[in-house]
Design a protein around this motif. Structure first.
Motif, PDB file in Angstrom:
ATOM      1  N   TYR A 128      33.652  39.599  70.560  1.00 43.42           N
ATOM      2  CA  TYR A 128      32.299  39.847  70.058  1.00 43.42           C
ATOM      3  C   TYR A 128      31.477  40.587  71.100  1.00 43.42           C
ATOM      4  CZ  TYR A 128      31.588  35.557  72.711  1.00 43.42           C
ATOM      5  OH  TYR A 128      31.608  34.607  73.691  1.00 43.42           O
ATOM      6  N   ILE A 159      24.470  38.529  68.585  1.00 47.63           N
ATOM      7  CA  ILE A 159      25.773  39.165  68.353  1.00 47.63           C
ATOM      8  C   ILE A 159      25.597  40.297  67.357  1.00 47.63           C
ATOM      9  CG2 ILE A 159      28.029  38.821  67.307  1.00 47.63           C
ATOM     10  CD1 ILE A 159      28.211  36.192  68.658  1.00 47.63           C
ATOM     11  N   ASP A 198      31.685  41.777  65.849  1.00 54.24           N
ATOM     12  CA  ASP A 198      32.772  40.870  66.216  1.00 54.24           C
ATOM     13  C   ASP A 198      34.035  41.271  65.485  1.00 54.24           C
ATOM     14  OD1 ASP A 198      32.669  39.769  63.625  1.00 54.24           O
ATOM     15  OD2 ASP A 198      31.143  38.344  64.247  1.00 54.24           O
TER      16      ASP A 198
END
Lengths: 102, 247
Positions: B88, B106, B109
């Motif tokens: 990620y 994030i 990923d």
């Protein structure tokens, strides 16, 4: 007839083995499984293939079941020598209600 | 060990002990497999626009769409006990209050399976490294090749150019434009067949060395843009976009 069959079926199902056989069975169980575990780990580690560890371990376990669970003849090589049937009271006279029992 | 049932119990009982011991050995053996991952990441483009968290929301938030280049060689993470690596990319930037830890979000990923792992439709599909062929729109598109790495590469080797993010990121305050001192950081989690999940990415531990590179240069979120072309705000779904749909 039916009782005889039932008796035989019970014997087959129970698969009794003698004392020496029990010692041998215990020894075989621990020996084979430990050996198989070691071989499975080492083979898997050196070929870097975890599936081989899994399959070798499972195959070895199956082999152990086959080797140990059925009452193979080599587990029954030392049948217990029972003493011959005796009349334990033969020398003693016991009177019950004025009658001798033997 | 007198009767069959007792012998079955004994064999199975000892088998569980052996299986547990082997599993423990496998879990520990990972420590002796050297790891030397490397990665380089570059920011390509950021756009910050107003948006809403979902269609019926009255809340308006700022969203950043970050494109990046990524070159990794994580092939040493794949030893005999690696099932998959969850990879990620985080954007990290200081929070409003200096007393608080930096904010992490994030933006992309991927699940990179080991070669020993069975194919699963949630795993990552590496984009083609060849130049895309021009295909007429009427023709049916060829099916994607379900591979987590480009052809010829070991697992964990990725080469992404101008990659679209999977997620547009926002801030808890709803304001993300013109925030400074941000970096992109690569992170991963090694998921083994047997044993512990490993999150050690940047530390040296015995025969495992931390990742070389893996962080982008610092950058600043740009100012809010009114009108941006839709193509520039695209996100890209991974293989897990297939979830729940027939193959």
């Amino acid at each position: 007839m039916a009782e005889e069959l039932l008796e035989k079926a019970r014997d087959v199902f129970e698969g009794q083995i003698d004392f020496e056989g029990q010692r041998l069975a215990e020894y075989l169980t621990q020996g084979i499984l430990t050996l198989v575990g070691a071989v499975a780990f080492l083979y898997g580690y050196f070929t870097q293939d975890i599936y081989m560890t899994l399959w070798i371990g499972l195959a070895g376990t199956a082999l152990t079941f086959v080797a140990v669970v059925p009452p193979w003849p080599f587990f029954n090589k030392h049948p217990l020598q029972w003493l011959p049937p005796q009349n334990g009271y033969s020398g003693i006279n016991i009177e019950v209600d004025r009658k001798k029992t033997s | 060990m007198h009767t069959t049932v007792v012998r079955v119990q004994n064999v199975f009982g000892f088998f569980t002990s052996v299986a547990f011991a082997i599993a423990a050995l496998i879990a520990v053996s990972v420590v002796f497999a050297p790891q030397s991952p490397s990665a380089s990441m570059e920011l390509r483009n950021i756009q910050v626009v107003k948006g809403r968290p979902h269609y019926y929301s009255t809340k308006r938030e700022e969203y950043a769409n970050i494109r990046f280049d990524l070159d990794t060689d994580l092939s040493t993470l794949f030893n005999w006990n690696t099932k998959q690596v969850f990879l990620y990319i985080k954007a990290i930037y200081p929070s409003h209050l200096p007393s608080e830890p930096p904010t992490e979000a994030i933006l992309w990923d991927a699940i990179i399976p080991a070669t020993s792992a069975p194919w699963h439709h949630n795993t990552y599909i590496h984009p083609s490294t060849k130049a895309p062929k021009k295909v007429a729109k009427s023709k049916p598109q060829p099916p994607p090749s379900y591979r987590a790495t480009a052809p010829g590469d070991a697992p964990g080797v990725l080469h992404l150019r101008n990659q679209k993010p999977k997620y547009q990121i926002s801030d808890p305050t709803g304001k993300i434009a013109e925030r400074g001192n941000a970096t992109l950081e690569l992170g991963w989690n090694i998921q083994p067949w047997v044993g512990a999940l490993v999150w050690a990415n940047y530390v040296d531990l015995g025969r495992w060395s931390g990742v070389k590179g893996g962080r982008s240069e610092t950058f600043e979120f740009p100012e809010l843009k009114g009108a941006v072309k839709k193509e520039e705000l695209g996100t890209m779904k991974g293989g897990e976009g297939n979830r729940g749909k027939p193959a």
